[in-house]
Design a protein around this motif. Structure first.
Motif, PDB file in Angstrom:
ATOM      1  N   MET A  27     -38.360  53.653  54.392  1.00 24.62           N
ATOM      2  CA  MET A  27     -37.455  53.227  55.460  1.00 24.62           C
ATOM      3  C   MET A  27     -36.071  53.842  55.264  1.00 24.62           C
ATOM      4  O   MET A  27     -35.626  54.038  54.124  1.00 24.62           O
ATOM      5  CB  MET A  27     -37.326  51.700  55.459  1.00 24.62           C
ATOM      6  N   PRO A  28     -35.357  54.140  56.343  1.00 24.15           N
ATOM      7  CA  PRO A  28     -33.977  54.651  56.221  1.00 24.15           C
ATOM      8  C   PRO A  28     -33.090  53.645  55.492  1.00 24.15           C
ATOM      9  O   PRO A  28     -33.236  52.437  55.677  1.00 24.15           O
ATOM     10  CB  PRO A  28     -33.531  54.812  57.680  1.00 24.15           C
ATOM     11  N   ASN A  29     -32.193  54.150  54.670  1.00 25.12           N
ATOM     12  CA  ASN A  29     -31.315  53.279  53.880  1.00 25.12           C
ATOM     13  C   ASN A  29     -29.963  53.145  54.583  1.00 25.12           C
ATOM     14  O   ASN A  29     -28.988  53.796  54.219  1.00 25.12           O
ATOM     15  CB  ASN A  29     -31.153  53.849  52.467  1.00 25.12           C
ATOM     16  N   ASP A  30     -29.925  52.324  55.602  1.00 20.81           N
ATOM     17  CA  ASP A  30     -28.678  52.079  56.324  1.00 20.81           C
ATOM     18  C   ASP A  30     -28.648  50.621  56.786  1.00 20.81           C
ATOM     19  O   ASP A  30     -29.502  49.823  56.396  1.00 20.81           O
ATOM     20  CB  ASP A  30     -28.515  53.049  57.506  1.00 20.81           C
ATOM     21  N   ASN A  31     -27.681  50.282  57.631  1.00 18.09           N
ATOM     22  CA  ASN A  31     -27.499  48.887  58.040  1.00 18.09           C
ATOM     23  C   ASN A  31     -28.016  48.579  59.438  1.00 18.09           C
ATOM     24  O   ASN A  31     -27.714  47.511  59.982  1.00 18.09           O
ATOM     25  CB  ASN A  31     -26.006  48.526  57.964  1.00 18.09           C
ATOM     26  N   LEU A  32     -28.797  49.485  60.008  1.00 16.61           N
ATOM     27  CA  LEU A  32     -29.321  49.228  61.344  1.00 16.61           C
ATOM     28  C   LEU A  32     -30.345  48.097  61.328  1.00 16.61           C
ATOM     29  O   LEU A  32     -31.042  47.879  60.330  1.00 16.61           O
ATOM     30  CB  LEU A  32     -29.989  50.481  61.915  1.00 16.61           C
ATOM     31  N   LYS A  33     -30.439  47.410  62.449  1.00 16.36           N
ATOM     32  CA  LYS A  33     -31.458  46.386  62.627  1.00 16.36           C
ATOM     33  C   LYS A  33     -32.844  47.015  62.491  1.00 16.36           C
ATOM     34  O   LYS A  33     -33.040  48.196  62.776  1.00 16.36           O
ATOM     35  CB  LYS A  33     -31.312  45.738  64.007  1.00 16.36           C
ATOM     36  N   VAL A  34     -33.813  46.210  62.055  1.00 17.05           N
ATOM     37  CA  VAL A  34     -35.198  46.649  61.984  1.00 17.05           C
ATOM     38  C   VAL A  34     -36.022  45.847  62.980  1.00 17.05           C
ATOM     39  O   VAL A  34     -35.918  44.619  63.039  1.00 17.05           O
ATOM     40  CB  VAL A  34     -35.782  46.459  60.568  1.00 17.05           C
ATOM     41  N   VAL A  35     -36.819  46.535  63.782  1.00 14.39           N
ATOM     42  CA  VAL A  35     -37.779  45.881  64.667  1.00 14.39           C
ATOM     43  C   VAL A  35     -39.163  46.103  64.073  1.00 14.39           C
ATOM     44  O   VAL A  35     -39.555  47.242  63.799  1.00 14.39           O
ATOM     45  CB  VAL A  35     -37.719  46.438  66.095  1.00 14.39           C
ATOM     46  N   GLU A  36     -39.866  45.006  63.848  1.00 16.04           N
ATOM     47  CA  GLU A  36     -41.218  45.096  63.290  1.00 16.04           C
ATOM     48  C   GLU A  36     -42.220  44.633  64.339  1.00 16.04           C
ATOM     49  O   GLU A  36     -42.075  43.557  64.915  1.00 16.04           O
ATOM     50  CB  GLU A  36     -41.345  44.233  62.035  1.00 16.04           C
ATOM     51  N   ILE A  37     -43.226  45.447  64.565  1.00 12.77           N
ATOM     52  CA  ILE A  37     -44.296  45.089  65.500  1.00 12.77           C
ATOM     53  C   ILE A  37     -45.539  44.754  64.678  1.00 12.77           C
ATOM     54  O   ILE A  37     -45.996  45.554  63.876  1.00 12.77           O
ATOM     55  CB  ILE A  37     -44.592  46.237  66.479  1.00 12.77           C
ATOM     56  N   GLY A  38     -46.057  43.559  64.884  1.00  9.37           N
ATOM     57  CA  GLY A  38     -47.239  43.123  64.157  1.00  9.37           C
ATOM     58  C   GLY A  38     -46.951  42.780  62.714  1.00  9.37           C
ATOM     59  O   GLY A  38     -47.519  43.400  61.801  1.00  9.37           O
ATOM     60  N   PRO A  39     -46.086  41.794  62.442  1.00  8.34           N
ATOM     61  CA  PRO A  39     -45.765  41.430  61.055  1.00  8.34           C
ATOM     62  C   PRO A  39     -46.930  40.822  60.287  1.00  8.34           C
ATOM     63  O   PRO A  39     -46.912  40.780  59.059  1.00  8.34           O
ATOM     64  CB  PRO A  39     -44.623  40.410  61.209  1.00  8.34           C
ATOM     65  N   GLY A  40     -47.954  40.362  60.995  1.00  8.14           N
ATOM     66  CA  GLY A  40     -49.122  39.803  60.308  1.00  8.14           C
ATOM     67  C   GLY A  40     -48.776  38.596  59.471  1.00  8.14           C
ATOM     68  O   GLY A  40     -48.208  37.612  59.960  1.00  8.14           O
ATOM     69  N   LEU A  41     -49.072  38.681  58.190  1.00  8.21           N
ATOM     70  CA  LEU A  41     -48.782  37.580  57.265  1.00  8.21           C
ATOM     71  C   LEU A  41     -47.352  37.628  56.740  1.00  8.21           C
ATOM     72  O   LEU A  41     -46.961  36.798  55.920  1.00  8.21           O
ATOM     73  CB  LEU A  41     -49.781  37.607  56.102  1.00  8.21           C
ATOM     74  N   GLY A  42     -46.592  38.633  57.167  1.00  3.20           N
ATOM     75  CA  GLY A  42     -45.176  38.685  56.823  1.00  3.20           C
ATOM     76  C   GLY A  42     -44.839  39.366  55.511  1.00  3.20           C
ATOM     77  O   GLY A  42     -43.702  39.264  55.034  1.00  3.20           O
ATOM     78  N   ASP A  43     -45.789  40.093  54.931  1.00  3.05           N
ATOM     79  CA  ASP A  43     -45.538  40.719  53.623  1.00  3.05           C
ATOM     80  C   ASP A  43     -44.422  41.762  53.693  1.00  3.05           C
ATOM     81  O   ASP A  43     -43.497  41.758  52.867  1.00  3.05           O
ATOM     82  CB  ASP A  43     -46.819  41.362  53.086  1.00  3.05           C
ATOM     83  N   LEU A  44     -44.504  42.670  54.667  1.00  2.14           N
ATOM     84  CA  LEU A  44     -43.447  43.683  54.814  1.00  2.14           C
ATOM     85  C   LEU A  44     -42.153  43.038  55.313  1.00  2.14           C
ATOM     86  O   LEU A  44     -41.055  43.447  54.919  1.00  2.14           O
ATOM     87  CB  LEU A  44     -43.885  44.789  55.770  1.00  2.14           C
ATOM     88  N   THR A  45     -42.292  42.032  56.143  1.00  3.99           N
ATOM     89  CA  THR A  45     -41.114  41.313  56.660  1.00  3.99           C
ATOM     90  C   THR A  45     -40.289  40.759  55.505  1.00  3.99           C
ATOM     91  O   THR A  45     -39.057  40.903  55.479  1.00  3.99           O
ATOM     92  CB  THR A  45     -41.558  40.158  57.581  1.00  3.99           C
ATOM     93  N   ARG A  46     -40.958  40.125  54.557  1.00 10.44           N
ATOM     94  CA  ARG A  46     -40.259  39.543  53.400  1.00 10.44           C
ATOM     95  C   ARG A  46     -39.548  40.613  52.584  1.00 10.44           C
ATOM     96  O   ARG A  46     -38.421  40.412  52.115  1.00 10.44           O
ATOM     97  CB  ARG A  46     -41.253  38.766  52.524  1.00 10.44           C
ATOM     98  N   LYS A  47     -40.202  41.757  52.407  1.00  8.11           N
ATOM     99  CA  LYS A  47     -39.587  42.836  51.627  1.00  8.11           C
ATOM    100  C   LYS A  47     -38.357  43.389  52.346  1.00  8.11           C
ATOM    101  O   LYS A  47     -37.361  43.750  51.701  1.00  8.11           O
ATOM    102  CB  LYS A  47     -40.614  43.945  51.363  1.00  8.11           C
ATOM    103  N   LEU A  48     -38.418  43.454  53.672  1.00  5.70           N
ATOM    104  CA  LEU A  48     -37.260  43.905  54.454  1.00  5.70           C
ATOM    105  C   LEU A  48     -36.115  42.907  54.347  1.00  5.70           C
ATOM    106  O   LEU A  48     -34.950  43.294  54.198  1.00  5.70           O
ATOM    107  CB  LEU A  48     -37.660  44.091  55.919  1.00  5.70           C
ATOM    108  N   LEU A  49     -36.445  41.645  54.413  1.00  5.09           N
ATOM    109  CA  LEU A  49     -35.425  40.599  54.308  1.00  5.09           C
ATOM    110  C   LEU A  49     -34.780  40.580  52.923  1.00  5.09           C
ATOM    111  O   LEU A  49     -33.586  40.321  52.782  1.00  5.09           O
ATOM    112  CB  LEU A  49     -36.043  39.231  54.629  1.00  5.09           C
ATOM    113  N   GLU A  50     -35.585  40.885  51.905  1.00  2.00           N
ATOM    114  CA  GLU A  50     -35.057  40.955  50.541  1.00  2.00           C
ATOM    115  C   GLU A  50     -34.049  42.091  50.395  1.00  2.00           C
ATOM    116  O   GLU A  50     -33.162  42.031  49.534  1.00  2.00           O
ATOM    117  CB  GLU A  50     -36.204  41.152  49.542  1.00  2.00           C
ATOM    118  N   LYS A  51     -34.180  43.105  51.222  1.00  2.00           N
ATOM    119  CA  LYS A  51     -33.236  44.231  51.211  1.00  2.00           C
ATOM    120  C   LYS A  51     -32.054  43.973  52.154  1.00  2.00           C
ATOM    121  O   LYS A  51     -31.308  44.885  52.502  1.00  2.00           O
ATOM    122  CB  LYS A  51     -33.951  45.524  51.615  1.00  2.00           C
ATOM    123  N   ASN A  52     -31.928  42.699  52.566  1.00  3.49           N
ATOM    124  CA  ASN A  52     -30.829  42.272  53.445  1.00  3.49           C
ATOM    125  C   ASN A  52     -30.858  42.949  54.809  1.00  3.49           C
ATOM    126  O   ASN A  52     -29.809  43.180  55.423  1.00  3.49           O
ATOM    127  CB  ASN A  52     -29.467  42.513  52.770  1.00  3.49           C
TER     128      ASN A  52
END
Length: 266
Positions: A27-52
Motif C-alpha cells: 500500500m502507498p505510505n501516505d495519509n490518504l483515506k483508504v477505501v476497502e471493498i469486501g473487507p470480509g472478516l476484517g483481517d486487512l481492515t485491522r492491519k490498515l487501522l493499526e497503521k493509523n
C-alpha cells in the motif's frame, strides 16, 4: 462467531498471514483515506487501522456487516472506520469519496473487471491494490506484444502504471478457489479522461466500444476485426501510412497508435 463463505457473493476468505502482510506493505505510505471493498472478516481492515489509516469499508454481506460492527465497534465509534453495508456498485456514482483515496480490495471474480474500471474512471481514486483472478490481472498489466495485451491493458495505461505484484495460490484461502489469484497494483498519475486525448465522456465511451471491436477476436487479424464496424479503406490507409503489417494482431499495436486509429475512424 462461525461465518462461512457464501458462494452467491463469490467469497473466499484469505487466511495466509504472510500474504496479508505483503498486501499491506504494498500500500502507498501516505495519509490518504483508504477505501476497502469486501473487507470480509476484517483481517486487512485491522492491519490498515493499526497503521493509523482512515478506512471506509463496503460490505455487501449483512451477516459480515453485523460481525464487523461488533468486532470493530471501538474503531467505528472513534470514526477511524466507516462501515457501509451496501453493494458498492449501487452507491458508486462519479466517486466513492469526496476526498482522494487509495482502493484496496479482494474482489469476487464475477465483478472484478467492472469494479476496476469504475475505480480507473474515478478521479478521486489515486491507486488500486486488488486481489483478482490471475487471468484478469494479466490483462490489465500486460504490455504491447504480450499475448495477454488487451483493451483492459490500454484503458489502465491511460491513467498510469499497472503491475502484477505476485500470485496467491488457492491454498491461501478458505474455501480454496479453483483458480490462482494475483495482486494487481495500478498507480494513477493522471485523470482517466485526459483533455489531450478525449474531448468529453461521450467520446471516451466511443473509444471503449472501438477497443471492444478491435479485440473481439484477439488472435485474429486486427484489420479484419475492425472492418466489421469501420471503414475498410480508412483502416487500410492507416496501416499503409504507419507502415504496419496488414496481418497485425490486436496485441501488437501500440497504445498511441490505437488512439490515432480511433481518431481516424470515428
Amino acid at each position: 462467531m462461525n461465518i462461512k463463505a457464501k458462494k452467491k457473493f463469490g467469497q473466499n476468505f484469505l487466511k495466509d498471514e504472510s500474504i496479508k502482510q505483503k498486501i499491506i506493505q504494498a500500500m502507498p505510505n501516505d495519509n490518504l483515506k483508504v477505501v476497502e471493498i469486501g473487507p470480509g472478516l476484517g483481517d486487512l481492515t485491522r492491519k490498515l487501522l493499526e497503521k493509523n489509516k482512515t478506512v471506509t469499508a463496503f460490505e455487501i454481506d449483512l451477516e459480515l456487516c453485523d460481525y464487523l460492527q461488533d468486532s470493530l465497534k471501538s474503531e467505528i465509534e472513534k470514526e477511524q472506520l466507516s462501515l457501509v453495508c451496501q453493494d458498492v456498485l449501487e452507491c458508486w456514482d462519479n466517486s466513492l469519496c469526496k476526498e482522494d483515496y487509495h482502493l484496496i480490495a479482494n474482489l469476487p471474480y464475477y465483478v472484478a473487471t467492472n469494479i476496476i474500471l469504475k475505480a480507473l474512471s474515478d478521479d478521486k481514486c489515486k491507486s488500486l491494490l486488488v486481489m483478482i483472478q490471475k487471468e484478469v490481472a494479466q490483462k490489465f498489466s500486460a504490455k504491447v506484444e504480450d499475448k495477454e495485451f488487451s483493451s483492459l491493458s490500454i484503458l489502465a495505461s491511460l491513467v498510469g502504471k499497472s503491475e502484477l505484484l505476485f500470485d496467491v495460490g488457492g491454498e491461501c484461502f478458505d474455501p480454496p478457489p479453483k483458480v490462482t489469484s494475483s495482486i494487481l497494483r495500478i498507480e494513477k498519475t493522471k485523470d482517466y479522461i485526459c483533455e489531450e486525448l478525449f474531448k468529453d465522456k461521450k467520446e471516451f465511451e466511443s473509444f471503449k466500444k472501438f477497443l471492444k471491436t478491435a479485440f473481439v477476436a484477439p488472435r485474429k487479424v486486427l484489420a479484419k476485426n475492425l472492418q466489421k464496424s469501420f471503414n475498410k479503406e480508412k483502416i487500410k490507409e492507416f496501416f499503409e501510412d504507419k507502415n504496419l503489417s496488414p496481418t497485425l494482431r490486436p496485441h501488437q499495436l501500440s497504445v498511441k497508435d490505437y488512439h490515432l486509429l480511433f481518431k481516424k475512424l470515428k
